[in-house]
Design a protein around this motif. Sequence first.
Motif, PDB file in Angstrom:
ATOM      1  N   TYR A   1       0.809  -1.216   0.000  1.00  0.00           N
ATOM      2  CA  TYR A   1       0.000   0.000   0.000  1.00  0.00           C
ATOM      3  C   TYR A   1       0.846   1.271   0.000  1.00  0.00           C
ATOM      4  N   GLN A   2       2.161   1.114   0.155  1.00  0.00           N
ATOM      5  CA  GLN A   2       3.050   2.269   0.158  1.00  0.00           C
ATOM      6  C   GLN A   2       3.897   2.245  -1.109  1.00  0.00           C
ATOM      7  N   LYS A   3       4.103   3.403  -1.706  1.00  0.00           N
ATOM      8  CA  LYS A   3       4.933   3.474  -2.904  1.00  0.00           C
ATOM      9  C   LYS A   3       6.368   3.101  -2.550  1.00  0.00           C
ATOM     10  N   HIS A   4       6.986   2.260  -3.367  1.00  0.00           N
ATOM     11  CA  HIS A   4       8.395   1.940  -3.157  1.00  0.00           C
ATOM     12  C   HIS A   4       9.227   2.439  -4.320  1.00  0.00           C
ATOM     13  N   THR A   5       8.604   3.217  -5.205  1.00  0.00           N
ATOM     14  CA  THR A   5       9.349   3.793  -6.315  1.00  0.00           C
ATOM     15  C   THR A   5       9.353   5.308  -6.189  1.00  0.00           C
ATOM     16  N   HIS A   6      10.408   5.908  -6.657  1.00  0.00           N
ATOM     17  CA  HIS A   6      10.566   7.360  -6.679  1.00  0.00           C
ATOM     18  C   HIS A   6       9.796   7.879  -7.889  1.00  0.00           C
ATOM     19  N   PRO A   7       9.364   9.102  -7.867  1.00  0.00           N
ATOM     20  CA  PRO A   7       8.628   9.643  -9.019  1.00  0.00           C
ATOM     21  C   PRO A   7       9.364   9.491 -10.360  1.00  0.00           C
ATOM     22  N   ASN A   8      10.701   9.419 -10.348  1.00  0.00           N
ATOM     23  CA  ASN A   8      11.434   9.260 -11.606  1.00  0.00           C
ATOM     24  C   ASN A   8      11.608   7.798 -12.012  1.00  0.00           C
ATOM     25  N   GLY A   9      10.988   6.877 -11.279  1.00  0.00           N
ATOM     26  CA  GLY A   9      11.072   5.461 -11.624  1.00  0.00           C
ATOM     27  C   GLY A   9      12.112   4.685 -10.851  1.00  0.00           C
ATOM     28  N   SER A  10      12.945   5.366 -10.068  1.00  0.00           N
ATOM     29  CA  SER A  10      13.924   4.673  -9.236  1.00  0.00           C
ATOM     30  C   SER A  10      13.208   3.952  -8.101  1.00  0.00           C
ATOM     31  N   ILE A  11      13.899   2.989  -7.516  1.00  0.00           N
ATOM     32  CA  ILE A  11      13.324   2.273  -6.377  1.00  0.00           C
ATOM     33  C   ILE A  11      13.851   2.848  -5.074  1.00  0.00           C
ATOM     34  N   LEU A  12      13.089   2.669  -4.023  1.00  0.00           N
ATOM     35  CA  LEU A  12      13.532   3.036  -2.681  1.00  0.00           C
ATOM     36  C   LEU A  12      14.128   1.790  -2.033  1.00  0.00           C
ATOM     37  N   LEU A  13      15.404   1.830  -1.746  1.00  0.00           N
ATOM     38  CA  LEU A  13      16.083   0.663  -1.185  1.00  0.00           C
ATOM     39  C   LEU A  13      15.504   0.232   0.151  1.00  0.00           C
ATOM     40  N   CYS A  14      14.965   1.179   0.913  1.00  0.00           N
ATOM     41  CA  CYS A  14      14.410   0.847   2.231  1.00  0.00           C
ATOM     42  C   CYS A  14      13.036   0.199   2.141  1.00  0.00           C
ATOM     43  N   GLN A  15      12.426   0.215   0.968  1.00  0.00           N
ATOM     44  CA  GLN A  15      11.079  -0.324   0.793  1.00  0.00           C
ATOM     45  C   GLN A  15      11.011  -1.451  -0.220  1.00  0.00           C
TER      46      GLN A  15
END
Length: 86
Positions: A60-74
Amino acid sequence: SVKRYLIESAAGNFSCRSDQTLLTAASKQGIPFKQACRNGNCYVCHVPLISGVVKPTNPYQKHTHPNGSILLCQACPASTAELGKR
């Protein structure tokens, strides 16, 4: 079942279990990635996902950055992966 995947990155290669975040695995193995909140709010740990598949820790939480990168913590690995430079 828990699997272990090889993660290649510009900061260094590391292994990551399918049940742990990429940031946690990298930190435990001395791979330096920028980080701050570790809960997906600050976007400090975002990096491009060059290849491979990741799954979110919380669907339910976004794990991608608006530019398409991923969030390593998620993001947890679902395959071997290659991470790019920020």
